[in-house]
Design an enzyme around this catalytic site. Structure first.
Site, PDB file in Angstrom:
ATOM      1  N   ARG A 135     -24.078 -39.106 -18.529  1.00  0.00           N
ATOM      2  CA  ARG A 135     -23.893 -38.262 -19.773  1.00  0.00           C
ATOM      3  C   ARG A 135     -22.652 -37.652 -19.723  1.00  0.00           C
ATOM      4  NH1 ARG A 135     -27.865 -33.260 -20.103  1.00  0.00           N
ATOM      5  NH2 ARG A 135     -26.188 -32.176 -19.039  1.00  0.00           N
ATOM      6  N   LYS A 193       0.897  -1.331  -0.021  1.00  0.00           N
ATOM      7  CA  LYS A 193       0.034  -0.003   0.190  1.00  0.00           C
ATOM      8  C   LYS A 193       0.889   1.585   0.123  1.00  0.00           C
ATOM      9  CE  LYS A 193      -3.478   2.461   2.599  1.00  0.00           C
ATOM     10  NZ  LYS A 193      -4.719   2.472   3.580  1.00  0.00           N
ATOM     11  N   HIS A 215      -7.937 -29.114 -32.936  1.00  0.00           N
ATOM     12  CA  HIS A 215      -8.540 -28.091 -32.410  1.00  0.00           C
ATOM     13  C   HIS A 215      -9.602 -28.595 -31.097  1.00  0.00           C
ATOM     14  CE1 HIS A 215      -7.510 -25.451 -35.623  1.00  0.00           C
ATOM     15  NE2 HIS A 215      -8.046 -26.242 -36.671  1.00  0.00           N
ATOM     16  N   TYR A 273       0.304 -13.829 -28.626  1.00  0.00           N
ATOM     17  CA  TYR A 273      -1.003 -13.720 -28.884  1.00  0.00           C
ATOM     18  C   TYR A 273      -1.897 -15.063 -28.562  1.00  0.00           C
ATOM     19  CZ  TYR A 273      -0.217 -16.323 -33.332  1.00  0.00           C
ATOM     20  OH  TYR A 273      -0.011 -17.043 -34.327  1.00  0.00           O
TER      21      TYR A 273
END
Length: 530
Positions: free
Chosen positions: A526, A141, A282, A220
Protein backbone atom coordinates in the site's frame (compact mmCIF):
# COMPACT_ATOMS: atom_id res chain seq x y z
CA UNK A 1 24.55 41.48 40.09
CA UNK A 2 26.17 40.91 36.65
CA UNK A 3 27.04 43.99 34.67
CA UNK A 4 25.85 44.75 31.16
CA UNK A 5 29.37 44.85 29.73
CA UNK A 6 31.92 42.10 30.45
CA UNK A 7 35.49 42.71 29.23
CA UNK A 8 37.29 39.85 27.48
CA UNK A 9 40.61 39.40 29.27
CA UNK A 10 41.18 35.63 29.13
CA UNK A 11 40.07 33.17 26.45
CA UNK A 12 40.21 29.44 25.89
CA UNK A 13 40.35 28.32 22.25
CA UNK A 14 39.99 24.64 21.25
CA UNK A 15 38.69 23.98 17.76
CA UNK A 16 38.53 21.13 15.27
CA UNK A 17 37.78 23.48 12.37
CA UNK A 18 40.75 25.83 12.11
CA UNK A 19 39.08 28.13 9.55
CA UNK A 20 39.30 31.74 10.70
CA UNK A 21 41.21 30.75 13.85
CA UNK A 22 44.36 32.77 13.24
CA UNK A 23 42.51 35.96 12.31
CA UNK A 24 40.43 35.67 15.46
CA UNK A 25 43.46 34.92 17.63
CA UNK A 26 45.45 37.83 16.18
CA UNK A 27 42.58 40.20 16.92
CA UNK A 28 42.33 38.91 20.49
CA UNK A 29 46.08 39.17 20.97
CA UNK A 30 46.01 42.75 19.68
CA UNK A 31 43.58 43.54 22.51
CA UNK A 32 45.86 41.94 25.07
CA UNK A 33 43.65 38.92 25.67
CA UNK A 34 45.46 36.01 27.35
CA UNK A 35 44.91 32.83 25.36
CA UNK A 36 44.75 29.22 26.56
CA UNK A 37 44.50 26.32 24.18
CA UNK A 38 44.84 22.57 23.63
CA UNK A 39 46.59 20.18 21.26
CA UNK A 40 46.44 21.07 17.58
CA UNK A 41 44.85 24.45 18.23
CA UNK A 42 47.71 25.51 20.49
CA UNK A 43 50.25 24.30 17.94
CA UNK A 44 48.56 26.26 15.15
CA UNK A 45 48.71 29.43 17.27
CA UNK A 46 52.38 28.89 18.14
CA UNK A 47 53.25 28.23 14.51
CA UNK A 48 51.71 31.60 13.71
CA UNK A 49 53.89 33.26 16.36
CA UNK A 50 51.03 33.96 18.76
CA UNK A 51 51.46 33.70 22.55
CA UNK A 52 49.45 30.83 23.99
CA UNK A 53 49.46 28.70 27.14
CA UNK A 54 48.61 25.00 27.11
CA UNK A 55 45.61 24.04 29.21
CA UNK A 56 47.80 21.24 30.58
CA UNK A 57 50.17 23.87 32.00
CA UNK A 58 47.33 25.71 33.70
CA UNK A 59 45.69 22.58 35.14
CA UNK A 60 49.06 20.99 36.02
CA UNK A 61 47.58 17.80 34.60
CA UNK A 62 48.69 16.34 31.27
CA UNK A 63 46.45 15.40 28.38
CA UNK A 64 45.87 11.67 28.62
CA UNK A 65 44.03 8.68 27.15
CA UNK A 66 44.86 9.71 23.58
CA UNK A 67 43.44 13.18 24.17
CA UNK A 68 40.15 11.96 25.62
CA UNK A 69 40.91 13.83 28.85
CA UNK A 70 42.34 17.32 28.63
CA UNK A 71 39.75 19.97 29.55
CA UNK A 72 37.67 17.91 31.99
CA UNK A 73 39.22 19.60 35.00
CA UNK A 74 38.00 21.92 37.82
CA UNK A 75 40.49 24.61 36.76
CA UNK A 76 38.77 24.80 33.38
CA UNK A 77 35.16 24.39 34.46
CA UNK A 78 35.64 26.49 37.58
CA UNK A 79 36.94 29.30 35.39
CA UNK A 80 33.90 28.99 33.16
CA UNK A 81 31.17 28.46 35.76
CA UNK A 82 32.16 30.85 38.56
CA UNK A 83 29.77 33.74 39.11
CA UNK A 84 31.78 36.91 39.39
CA UNK A 85 29.07 38.62 41.47
CA UNK A 86 29.16 36.05 44.32
CA UNK A 87 31.89 36.57 46.96
CA UNK A 88 31.87 32.87 47.86
CA UNK A 89 32.58 31.93 44.22
CA UNK A 90 35.45 34.39 44.01
CA UNK A 91 36.82 33.12 47.31
CA UNK A 92 36.73 29.54 46.01
CA UNK A 93 38.62 30.58 42.87
CA UNK A 94 41.27 32.35 44.95
CA UNK A 95 41.60 29.40 47.32
CA UNK A 96 42.29 26.98 44.49
CA UNK A 97 44.25 29.30 42.23
CA UNK A 98 41.66 29.25 39.45
CA UNK A 99 41.52 32.10 36.95
CA UNK A 100 38.27 33.14 35.28
CA UNK A 101 37.71 32.50 31.57
CA UNK A 102 35.77 35.25 29.80
CA UNK A 103 35.63 33.80 26.30
CA UNK A 104 35.30 30.18 25.17
CA UNK A 105 35.80 29.31 21.51
CA UNK A 106 35.04 25.66 20.78
CA UNK A 107 33.81 23.78 17.76
CA UNK A 108 33.27 20.09 18.13
CA UNK A 109 34.85 16.97 16.69
CA UNK A 110 33.41 16.43 13.19
CA UNK A 111 31.09 13.60 14.20
CA UNK A 112 28.39 14.28 11.59
CA UNK A 113 30.97 14.49 8.78
CA UNK A 114 32.61 11.27 9.97
CA UNK A 115 29.28 9.42 9.83
CA UNK A 116 28.47 10.92 6.44
CA UNK A 117 31.74 9.51 5.07
CA UNK A 118 30.64 6.02 6.07
CA UNK A 119 33.30 5.53 8.72
CA UNK A 120 33.32 2.32 10.75
CA UNK A 121 31.83 2.05 14.22
CA UNK A 122 35.06 2.57 16.19
CA UNK A 123 36.02 5.64 14.15
CA UNK A 124 32.61 7.19 14.74
CA UNK A 125 32.92 6.51 18.46
CA UNK A 126 36.31 8.26 18.58
CA UNK A 127 34.77 11.30 16.91
CA UNK A 128 32.22 11.81 19.67
CA UNK A 129 33.37 14.94 21.50
CA UNK A 130 33.06 14.92 25.29
CA UNK A 131 35.11 17.81 26.62
CA UNK A 132 33.88 20.25 24.00
CA UNK A 133 30.14 19.94 24.75
CA UNK A 134 30.88 19.98 28.49
CA UNK A 135 32.74 23.30 28.19
CA UNK A 136 30.09 24.77 25.90
CA UNK A 137 27.37 23.94 28.39
CA UNK A 138 29.36 25.37 31.29
CA UNK A 139 30.06 28.62 29.47
CA UNK A 140 26.50 28.89 28.18
CA UNK A 141 25.00 28.37 31.63
CA UNK A 142 27.21 31.19 32.92
CA UNK A 143 26.58 33.50 29.97
CA UNK A 144 25.95 36.36 32.39
CA UNK A 145 29.75 36.53 32.59
CA UNK A 146 31.12 34.33 29.77
CA UNK A 147 30.95 34.72 26.00
CA UNK A 148 30.81 31.41 24.11
CA UNK A 149 31.39 30.78 20.42
CA UNK A 150 30.87 27.46 18.65
CA UNK A 151 30.67 28.45 15.02
CA UNK A 152 33.22 30.06 12.70
CA UNK A 153 30.40 32.28 11.43
CA UNK A 154 30.28 33.96 14.86
CA UNK A 155 33.91 35.13 14.84
CA UNK A 156 33.25 38.29 12.85
CA UNK A 157 30.24 39.33 14.99
CA UNK A 158 32.36 38.87 18.12
CA UNK A 159 35.11 41.11 16.77
CA UNK A 160 32.53 43.72 15.80
CA UNK A 161 31.05 43.49 19.31
CA UNK A 162 34.48 43.99 20.90
CA UNK A 163 35.18 46.95 18.62
CA UNK A 164 31.86 48.56 19.48
CA UNK A 165 32.27 48.07 23.25
CA UNK A 166 35.98 48.69 23.86
CA UNK A 167 36.88 45.03 24.26
CA UNK A 168 33.71 43.94 26.08
CA UNK A 169 30.51 42.10 25.16
CA UNK A 170 26.93 43.02 25.99
CA UNK A 171 24.48 40.83 27.89
CA UNK A 172 22.27 40.51 24.80
CA UNK A 173 25.21 39.31 22.71
CA UNK A 174 26.25 36.74 25.32
CA UNK A 175 22.69 35.48 25.64
CA UNK A 176 22.41 35.02 21.88
CA UNK A 177 25.73 33.17 21.83
CA UNK A 178 24.58 30.90 24.65
CA UNK A 179 21.43 30.01 22.72
CA UNK A 180 23.54 29.09 19.69
CA UNK A 181 25.84 26.95 21.82
CA UNK A 182 23.04 25.10 23.61
CA UNK A 183 21.38 24.49 20.25
CA UNK A 184 24.64 23.14 18.86
CA UNK A 185 25.20 20.69 21.71
CA UNK A 186 21.58 19.56 21.45
CA UNK A 187 21.96 18.98 17.71
CA UNK A 188 25.26 17.19 18.27
CA UNK A 189 23.72 14.84 20.81
CA UNK A 190 20.77 14.28 18.49
CA UNK A 191 23.17 13.28 15.71
CA UNK A 192 25.02 10.90 18.00
CA UNK A 193 21.85 9.27 19.30
CA UNK A 194 20.39 8.92 15.80
CA UNK A 195 23.59 7.27 14.58
CA UNK A 196 23.72 5.00 17.60
CA UNK A 197 20.12 3.92 17.02
CA UNK A 198 20.97 3.08 13.42
CA UNK A 199 24.25 1.37 14.28
CA UNK A 200 22.60 -0.84 16.90
CA UNK A 201 19.55 -1.59 14.79
CA UNK A 202 17.09 0.09 17.16
CA UNK A 203 14.57 1.56 14.72
CA UNK A 204 12.42 3.07 17.46
CA UNK A 205 14.61 4.03 20.45
CA UNK A 206 13.07 5.10 23.76
CA UNK A 207 13.88 8.74 23.05
CA UNK A 208 14.17 10.40 19.66
CA UNK A 209 15.53 13.85 18.82
CA UNK A 210 15.71 15.83 15.58
CA UNK A 211 17.86 18.86 14.89
CA UNK A 212 18.54 21.32 12.11
CA UNK A 213 20.54 24.39 11.19
CA UNK A 214 18.75 27.55 10.11
CA UNK A 215 18.97 27.86 6.35
CA UNK A 216 16.46 30.62 5.76
CA UNK A 217 14.13 32.75 7.87
CA UNK A 218 10.86 33.31 6.03
CA UNK A 219 8.37 36.13 5.78
CA UNK A 220 5.63 33.68 6.76
CA UNK A 221 4.54 30.05 6.58
CA UNK A 222 1.59 28.51 4.80
CA UNK A 223 -0.35 31.72 5.53
CA UNK A 224 0.73 35.29 6.27
CA UNK A 225 -0.23 35.08 9.95
CA UNK A 226 2.12 32.11 10.53
CA UNK A 227 5.80 32.61 11.32
CA UNK A 228 8.18 30.18 9.61
CA UNK A 229 11.79 29.24 8.91
CA UNK A 230 13.62 26.59 6.89
CA UNK A 231 16.19 24.32 8.57
CA UNK A 232 18.65 21.88 7.04
CA UNK A 233 19.17 18.55 8.79
CA UNK A 234 22.72 18.02 7.51
CA UNK A 235 21.92 14.97 5.40
CA UNK A 236 23.49 14.57 1.98
CA UNK A 237 20.22 13.74 0.18
CA UNK A 238 20.01 15.87 -3.00
CA UNK A 239 16.99 18.11 -3.06
CA UNK A 240 15.66 21.53 -2.29
CA UNK A 241 17.74 21.80 0.91
CA UNK A 242 21.02 21.24 -0.92
CA UNK A 243 20.13 22.97 -4.20
CA UNK A 244 21.77 26.09 -5.59
CA UNK A 245 19.27 28.76 -6.54
CA UNK A 246 20.45 30.34 -9.77
CA UNK A 247 17.75 32.99 -10.09
CA UNK A 248 14.40 34.20 -8.85
CA UNK A 249 12.84 35.41 -5.63
CA UNK A 250 13.46 33.79 -2.28
CA UNK A 251 11.67 30.49 -1.88
CA UNK A 252 8.56 30.57 0.29
CA UNK A 253 7.40 27.94 2.78
CA UNK A 254 4.92 26.55 0.26
CA UNK A 255 7.52 26.67 -2.54
CA UNK A 256 9.91 24.53 -0.54
CA UNK A 257 7.25 22.02 0.46
CA UNK A 258 5.98 21.65 -3.11
CA UNK A 259 9.45 21.57 -4.66
CA UNK A 260 10.48 18.77 -2.35
CA UNK A 261 7.39 16.77 -3.33
CA UNK A 262 8.10 17.34 -7.03
CA UNK A 263 11.76 16.34 -6.89
CA UNK A 264 11.14 13.25 -4.79
CA UNK A 265 8.55 12.12 -7.34
CA UNK A 266 10.64 12.69 -10.46
CA UNK A 267 13.59 10.91 -8.82
CA UNK A 268 11.57 7.69 -9.02
CA UNK A 269 12.46 7.68 -12.73
CA UNK A 270 16.14 6.96 -13.28
CA UNK A 271 17.73 9.24 -15.91
CA UNK A 272 19.15 6.19 -17.67
CA UNK A 273 15.61 4.93 -18.30
CA UNK A 274 14.67 8.11 -20.14
CA UNK A 275 13.63 11.72 -19.51
CA UNK A 276 10.83 12.38 -17.02
CA UNK A 277 8.99 15.41 -15.72
CA UNK A 278 6.68 16.01 -12.78
CA UNK A 279 4.52 19.09 -12.29
CA UNK A 280 3.29 19.69 -8.74
CA UNK A 281 0.60 21.94 -7.29
CA UNK A 282 -0.06 22.04 -3.54
CA UNK A 283 2.17 18.98 -2.96
CA UNK A 284 0.13 16.85 -5.39
CA UNK A 285 1.15 15.97 -8.95
CA UNK A 286 -1.05 17.52 -11.60
CA UNK A 287 0.93 15.89 -14.41
CA UNK A 288 3.76 13.37 -14.72
CA UNK A 289 5.21 11.93 -17.90
CA UNK A 290 8.14 10.26 -19.58
CA UNK A 291 9.16 11.15 -23.11
CA UNK A 292 11.66 10.71 -25.91
CA UNK A 293 13.13 14.04 -24.84
CA UNK A 294 12.84 16.20 -21.75
CA UNK A 295 10.71 18.67 -23.70
CA UNK A 296 8.36 15.87 -24.78
CA UNK A 297 8.06 14.72 -21.18
CA UNK A 298 7.27 18.25 -20.02
CA UNK A 299 4.62 18.80 -22.69
CA UNK A 300 2.93 15.49 -21.89
CA UNK A 301 2.94 16.29 -18.16
CA UNK A 302 1.58 19.76 -18.87
CA UNK A 303 -1.19 18.41 -21.09
CA UNK A 304 -2.56 16.28 -18.26
CA UNK A 305 -3.87 19.35 -16.41
CA UNK A 306 -3.00 22.63 -18.07
CA UNK A 307 -5.10 24.66 -15.65
CA UNK A 308 -3.44 23.34 -12.51
CA UNK A 309 0.05 23.50 -14.04
CA UNK A 310 -0.19 27.31 -14.09
CA UNK A 311 1.91 28.58 -11.19
CA UNK A 312 3.15 25.09 -10.41
CA UNK A 313 6.49 23.46 -9.65
CA UNK A 314 8.35 21.62 -12.43
CA UNK A 315 10.84 18.88 -11.57
CA UNK A 316 13.07 17.17 -14.14
CA UNK A 317 15.23 14.07 -13.84
CA UNK A 318 17.87 15.23 -16.33
CA UNK A 319 19.85 18.35 -17.18
CA UNK A 320 17.49 21.13 -18.23
CA UNK A 321 18.06 22.05 -21.89
CA UNK A 322 17.06 25.13 -23.88
CA UNK A 323 14.14 23.49 -25.71
CA UNK A 324 12.55 22.36 -22.45
CA UNK A 325 13.22 25.73 -20.82
CA UNK A 326 11.50 27.49 -23.70
CA UNK A 327 8.45 25.24 -23.34
CA UNK A 328 8.27 25.82 -19.58
CA UNK A 329 8.65 29.58 -20.05
CA UNK A 330 5.44 29.74 -22.08
CA UNK A 331 3.38 29.80 -18.87
CA UNK A 332 3.90 31.16 -15.37
CA UNK A 333 5.89 28.67 -13.30
CA UNK A 334 6.94 29.21 -9.68
CA UNK A 335 9.96 26.89 -9.46
CA UNK A 336 11.98 24.64 -11.76
CA UNK A 337 14.30 22.09 -10.15
CA UNK A 338 16.70 19.80 -12.03
CA UNK A 339 20.02 18.04 -11.47
CA UNK A 340 21.72 20.58 -13.74
CA UNK A 341 21.05 23.22 -16.40
CA UNK A 342 22.77 24.18 -19.64
CA UNK A 343 23.94 27.75 -20.16
CA UNK A 344 21.46 28.07 -23.00
CA UNK A 345 18.56 27.00 -20.79
CA UNK A 346 19.63 29.40 -18.06
CA UNK A 347 19.68 32.19 -20.63
CA UNK A 348 16.08 31.36 -21.61
CA UNK A 349 14.96 31.75 -18.00
CA UNK A 350 16.97 34.92 -17.44
CA UNK A 351 14.07 36.96 -18.81
CA UNK A 352 11.74 35.36 -16.23
CA UNK A 353 12.97 37.26 -13.19
CA UNK A 354 10.42 35.79 -10.78
CA UNK A 355 10.99 32.17 -11.77
CA UNK A 356 13.13 30.31 -9.25
CA UNK A 357 15.65 27.97 -10.86
CA UNK A 358 17.29 25.33 -8.65
CA UNK A 359 20.02 22.83 -9.50
CA UNK A 360 20.90 19.96 -7.20
CA UNK A 361 23.81 18.15 -8.81
CA UNK A 362 21.99 14.83 -8.59
CA UNK A 363 18.80 12.97 -7.73
CA UNK A 364 17.79 11.55 -4.36
CA UNK A 365 17.79 7.75 -4.13
CA UNK A 366 14.13 6.66 -3.86
CA UNK A 367 15.19 3.35 -2.33
CA UNK A 368 17.36 4.85 0.42
CA UNK A 369 16.21 4.33 4.01
CA UNK A 370 15.40 7.31 6.15
CA UNK A 371 12.90 8.73 8.59
CA UNK A 372 9.85 10.91 8.13
CA UNK A 373 8.25 12.68 11.07
CA UNK A 374 5.22 14.83 11.74
CA UNK A 375 4.10 16.79 14.76
CA UNK A 376 0.83 16.02 16.51
CA UNK A 377 -0.58 17.55 19.68
CA UNK A 378 1.62 16.40 22.53
CA UNK A 379 4.19 14.56 20.43
CA UNK A 380 5.28 13.53 16.99
CA UNK A 381 4.93 10.54 14.72
CA UNK A 382 8.02 8.90 13.26
CA UNK A 383 8.08 6.36 10.47
CA UNK A 384 10.47 4.96 7.90
CA UNK A 385 10.46 6.84 4.62
CA UNK A 386 8.22 5.18 2.02
CA UNK A 387 10.97 3.67 -0.11
CA UNK A 388 8.83 0.79 -1.31
CA UNK A 389 9.30 -0.08 -4.97
CA UNK A 390 7.24 -2.19 -7.32
CA UNK A 391 8.63 -5.68 -7.79
CA UNK A 392 7.30 -6.94 -11.15
CA UNK A 393 8.00 -10.51 -10.10
CA UNK A 394 5.75 -10.07 -7.06
CA UNK A 395 2.71 -8.89 -9.05
CA UNK A 396 -0.23 -11.21 -8.79
CA UNK A 397 -2.67 -11.39 -11.68
CA UNK A 398 -6.09 -11.94 -10.10
CA UNK A 399 -8.41 -11.63 -13.10
CA UNK A 400 -9.12 -14.01 -15.96
CA UNK A 401 -7.40 -11.63 -18.36
CA UNK A 402 -3.74 -10.84 -17.73
CA UNK A 403 -2.48 -7.38 -18.66
CA UNK A 404 -0.54 -6.98 -21.89
CA UNK A 405 3.07 -5.85 -21.85
CA UNK A 406 1.95 -2.35 -22.83
CA UNK A 407 -0.57 -2.32 -20.01
CA UNK A 408 2.03 -3.61 -17.55
CA UNK A 409 4.34 -0.71 -18.40
CA UNK A 410 1.56 1.82 -17.85
CA UNK A 411 0.44 0.10 -14.67
CA UNK A 412 3.97 0.33 -13.28
CA UNK A 413 4.12 4.01 -14.21
CA UNK A 414 0.72 4.71 -12.64
CA UNK A 415 1.71 2.89 -9.46
CA UNK A 416 4.91 4.93 -9.14
CA UNK A 417 3.01 8.20 -9.48
CA UNK A 418 0.23 7.10 -7.10
CA UNK A 419 2.86 6.69 -4.38
CA UNK A 420 3.26 10.48 -4.43
CA UNK A 421 -0.42 11.45 -4.59
CA UNK A 422 -2.30 12.27 -1.39
CA UNK A 423 -4.73 9.56 -0.34
CA UNK A 424 -7.22 8.54 -1.49
CA UNK A 425 -5.21 8.43 -4.71
CA UNK A 426 -6.32 7.37 -8.18
CA UNK A 427 -4.06 7.78 -11.21
CA UNK A 428 -4.98 7.10 -14.85
CA UNK A 429 -2.07 6.74 -17.28
CA UNK A 430 -1.63 6.03 -20.94
CA UNK A 431 1.55 5.90 -23.01
CA UNK A 432 3.87 6.76 -20.11
CA UNK A 433 1.96 9.87 -19.03
CA UNK A 434 -0.74 10.69 -16.54
CA UNK A 435 -4.12 11.55 -18.06
CA UNK A 436 -6.15 11.96 -14.89
CA UNK A 437 -5.28 12.27 -11.19
CA UNK A 438 -7.68 12.20 -8.26
CA UNK A 439 -6.17 13.16 -4.90
CA UNK A 440 -7.00 13.67 -1.26
CA UNK A 441 -10.66 12.62 -1.28
CA UNK A 442 -12.48 11.02 1.62
CA UNK A 443 -13.96 8.42 -0.75
CA UNK A 444 -11.93 6.37 -3.21
CA UNK A 445 -14.79 6.37 -5.69
CA UNK A 446 -14.79 10.18 -5.57
CA UNK A 447 -11.08 10.22 -6.43
CA UNK A 448 -11.82 7.87 -9.33
CA UNK A 449 -14.54 10.15 -10.67
CA UNK A 450 -12.53 13.34 -10.16
CA UNK A 451 -9.59 11.86 -12.04
CA UNK A 452 -11.90 10.86 -14.90
CA UNK A 453 -13.43 14.33 -14.95
CA UNK A 454 -9.99 15.91 -15.16
CA UNK A 455 -9.27 13.65 -18.11
CA UNK A 456 -12.39 15.02 -19.81
CA UNK A 457 -11.04 18.53 -19.24
CA UNK A 458 -7.77 17.40 -20.77
CA UNK A 459 -9.63 16.14 -23.84
CA UNK A 460 -11.39 19.48 -24.20
CA UNK A 461 -8.13 21.43 -23.88
CA UNK A 462 -6.41 19.26 -26.50
CA UNK A 463 -9.40 19.02 -28.85
CA UNK A 464 -9.69 15.25 -28.45
CA UNK A 465 -12.91 13.52 -29.46
CA UNK A 466 -12.71 10.96 -26.66
CA UNK A 467 -11.41 11.05 -23.10
CA UNK A 468 -7.77 9.93 -22.75
CA UNK A 469 -8.92 7.53 -20.03
CA UNK A 470 -10.35 5.33 -22.79
CA UNK A 471 -7.76 2.58 -23.11
CA UNK A 472 -5.89 3.77 -20.02
CA UNK A 473 -4.50 1.97 -17.00
CA UNK A 474 -5.40 2.99 -13.46
CA UNK A 475 -3.60 2.73 -10.11
CA UNK A 476 -5.13 2.92 -6.66
CA UNK A 477 -2.80 3.58 -3.72
CA UNK A 478 -4.87 1.29 -1.47
CA UNK A 479 -7.38 -1.48 -2.07
CA UNK A 480 -10.87 -0.89 -3.45
CA UNK A 481 -13.13 -1.59 -0.46
CA UNK A 482 -16.10 -2.02 -2.79
CA UNK A 483 -16.48 -2.61 -6.53
CA UNK A 484 -17.90 0.89 -7.11
CA UNK A 485 -14.56 2.65 -7.52
CA UNK A 486 -13.27 0.00 -9.92
CA UNK A 487 -16.52 0.13 -11.92
CA UNK A 488 -16.19 3.93 -12.15
CA UNK A 489 -12.71 3.42 -13.64
CA UNK A 490 -14.12 0.88 -16.11
CA UNK A 491 -16.87 3.34 -17.06
CA UNK A 492 -14.17 5.92 -17.79
CA UNK A 493 -12.60 3.47 -20.25
CA UNK A 494 -9.74 1.98 -18.21
CA UNK A 495 -8.67 -1.49 -19.33
CA UNK A 496 -6.28 -2.52 -16.55
CA UNK A 497 -5.96 -1.88 -12.83
CA UNK A 498 -3.14 -2.08 -10.28
CA UNK A 499 -3.93 -2.03 -6.57
CA UNK A 500 -2.58 -3.54 -3.34
CA UNK A 501 -5.43 -5.98 -2.71
CA UNK A 502 -6.26 -7.14 0.79
CA UNK A 503 -9.88 -6.04 1.11
CA UNK A 504 -12.47 -8.26 2.75
CA UNK A 505 -14.38 -7.86 -0.53
CA UNK A 506 -11.50 -8.67 -2.89
CA UNK A 507 -13.56 -11.50 -4.37
CA UNK A 508 -16.39 -9.09 -5.26
CA UNK A 509 -13.96 -6.57 -6.75
CA UNK A 510 -12.23 -9.28 -8.81
CA UNK A 511 -15.59 -10.58 -10.05
CA UNK A 512 -16.58 -7.04 -11.07
CA UNK A 513 -13.28 -6.62 -12.93
CA UNK A 514 -13.82 -9.91 -14.77
CA UNK A 515 -17.35 -8.93 -15.73
CA UNK A 516 -16.06 -5.59 -17.07
CA UNK A 517 -13.26 -7.31 -19.01
CA UNK A 518 -10.53 -5.60 -16.99
CA UNK A 519 -7.11 -7.00 -16.25
CA UNK A 520 -6.11 -6.50 -12.64
CA UNK A 521 -2.93 -7.12 -10.63
CA UNK A 522 -2.31 -6.98 -6.89
CA UNK A 523 0.96 -5.55 -5.53
CA UNK A 524 0.60 -6.59 -1.90
CA UNK A 525 1.93 -3.13 -0.96
CA UNK A 526 0.00 0.00 0.00
CA UNK A 527 1.10 3.60 -0.58
CA UNK A 528 -1.03 5.78 1.70
CA UNK A 529 0.21 9.39 1.73
CA UNK A 530 -1.49 11.66 4.23
Amino acid sequence: MPTELVPIRRALLSVSDKAGLLDLARALDARGVEMLSTGGTAQALRDAGLPVSDVAEVTAFPEMLDGRVKTLHPVVHGGLLARRDLPEHRAALDAHGIGTIDLLVVNLYPFEATVAKGADFDTCIENIDIGGPAMLRSASKNHAFVTVLTDVADYAPLLAELEANDGATTAAFRRACALTAFSRTAAYDAAVSAWMASATGDAMPRRRAFAGTLAQPMRYGENPHQGAAFYRDGSARPGVASARQLQGKELSYNNINDTDAAFELVAEFAPGDGPACAIIKHANPCGVARGASLADAYRAAYDCDRTSAFGGIVALNRTLDAETAAAIAEIFTEVVIAPDVTDEAAAVFAAKKNLRLLVTGGLPDPTAPGLAWRQVAGGFLVQARDNGRLDPAALKVVTRRAPTDVELADLAFAWTVAKHVKSNAIVYTRGGATVGIGAGQMSRVDSTRIAARKAEDMAAALGLTTSPTVGSCVASDAFFPFPDGLLAAAAAGATAVIQPGGSMRDAEVIAAADEAGLAMVFTGMRHFRH
